[in-house]
Design an enzyme around this catalytic site. Structure first.
Site, PDB file in Angstrom:
ATOM      1  CD  GLU A 124      39.409  31.654  42.482  1.00 26.73           C
ATOM      2  OE1 GLU A 124      38.894  31.110  43.483  1.00 26.73           O
ATOM      3  OE2 GLU A 124      38.724  32.058  41.510  1.00 26.73           O
ATOM      4  CD  GLU A 235      37.998  30.254  37.659  1.00 28.49           C
ATOM      5  OE1 GLU A 235      36.974  30.337  38.357  1.00 28.49           O
ATOM      6  OE2 GLU A 235      39.006  29.610  37.988  1.00 28.49           O
TER       7      GLU A 235
END
Ligand SMILES: *[C@@H]1O[C@H](CO)[C@@H](O)[C@H](O)[C@H]1NC(C)=O
Ligand SMILES: *[C@@H]1O[C@H](CO)[C@@H](O)[C@H](O)[C@H]1NC(C)=O
Ligand SMILES: *[C@@H]1O[C@H](CO)[C@@H](O)[C@H](O)[C@H]1NC(C)=O
Length: 306
Positions: A124, A235
């Site tokens: 991320e 995720e």
């Protein structure tokens, strides 16, 4: 059948190799024994079995560049690993990630063959410097040029080793992957790891009733830009408790609905997936599928049967 028909038929069959099915594991405060206890509980969950672990760093907590003790715990429990190198803390820290990776290869050698699902360079990082990431105080990130450079360094580090054939990729949020400014990064990776949480997608009608459709729209938007490279779900999850985010209510019932819709479809479709997460007690929102306790309980907070 003609060969071309046979090939088309074979391609339509589900892969005979089971997909990776795991959880995400942080490194803070963890040791070989806590990793081993968690991996064992994940395999022994009532109603299901999770046999893979995604890591965010190669470095054992409190050390400079000692390999993370999740590795011997994974070897001991036959748990596969999606390695991760933290990429947002500067070049000196990344050099320590690479040193830990190389040290893991020389320490564990052929025990790593068949154990490592892939290597993610970063997590991320680009999301954190997008306007939404900055607004939500997501922390320090880096841009795609840095990740592409680091991917090259990882490819050099594994060349000629037991990990030479392991896919090297990057994990980011679905809205980063679908931004056309990521085309060079997509060209540089072997796989795209996608993180997507309808719970947090507060600009959409994000009640649990829409969560399954939203997640799979995020996923297919990512596969649409992946240039046929595999898209792994690195995720996702729904919290059992915590704040309401726009229309998204955190509850055990909603977490169960989300798991049985999104999780079970990913398993059925043989998509590699690392769920968020095994245990998250004390956090708010809390995404754990089990409650507090050490070792983590094997009776989940809601049914994980598909
Ligand atoms: C390890 O797991 C794989 C697949 O999950 C299985 O095929 C293999 O037999 C296991 N090995 C041992 C030693 O349990
Ligand atoms: C897309 O990427 C560009 C360049 O990194 C950035 O300026 C822009 O904010 C991004 N768009 C979104 C919606 O994140
Ligand atoms: C969830 O979305 C997928 C993709 O659109 C769809 O195939 C599936 O039927 C949906 N599941 C439920 C329970 O609606």
């Amino acid at each position: 059948m003609r060969t071309s028909q046979l090939l088309a038929f074979a391609a339509a069959l589900p892969s005979t190799l089971a997909a990776y099915k795991g959880f995400n594991y942080g490194s803070s405060g963890q040791t070989e024994s806590t990793f081993e206890a968690a991996f064992t509980s994940a395999q022994d969950l009532v109603g299901t079995s999770f046999t893979s672990a995604r890591l965010y760093t190669m470095i054992q907590d409190t050390t400079t560049n000692t390999p993370i003790e999740a590795i011997p715990a994974a070897i001991a429990t036959n748990t596969t690993l999606l390695f991760g190198l933290w990429a947002s803390a500067g070049d000196a820290d990344f050099a320590n990630e690479l040193a830990a990776l190389s040290s893991a290869i020389s320490t564990y050698g052929s025990s790593l063959t068949d154990l490592v699902a892939g290597i993610s360079v970063g997590s991320e990082d680009i999301y954190r410097i997008t306007p939404i990431g900055v607004e939500s105080d997501a922390g320090t990130g880096v841009g795609p040029d840095v990740i592409i450079d680091y991917i090259g360094q990882v490819r050099s580090a594994i060349a000629g080793t037991v990990l030479a054939d392991v896919p090297v990729g990057h994990v980011d949020t679905y809205n980063v992957w679908t931004n056309s400014s990521q085309d060079a990064l997509i060209a540089a990776v072997d796989f795209l790891g996608v993180d997507a949480y309808p719970y947090y997608e507060t600009t959409k009608a994000n009640s649990i009733d829409n969560a399954n459709a939203t997640f799979w729209a995020d996923y297919s938007d990512t596969t649409a830009v992946s240039t046929d490279k595999p898209v792994w779900i690195t995720e996702t999850g729904w919290p059992v408790s915590g704040a309401t985010e726009n229309e998204a209510v955190a509850s055990v019932d909603n977490a169960q609905t989300y798991f049985s819709e999104v999780g079970c479809l990913a398993f059925a479709d043989d998509i590699n997936i690392w769920w968020y997460t095994l245990q998250d007690a004390g956090s708010s929102p809390s995404f754990g599928v089990v409650g507090a306790g050490s070792p983590p309980p094997t009776t989940p907070l809601y049914s994980l049967s598909c």
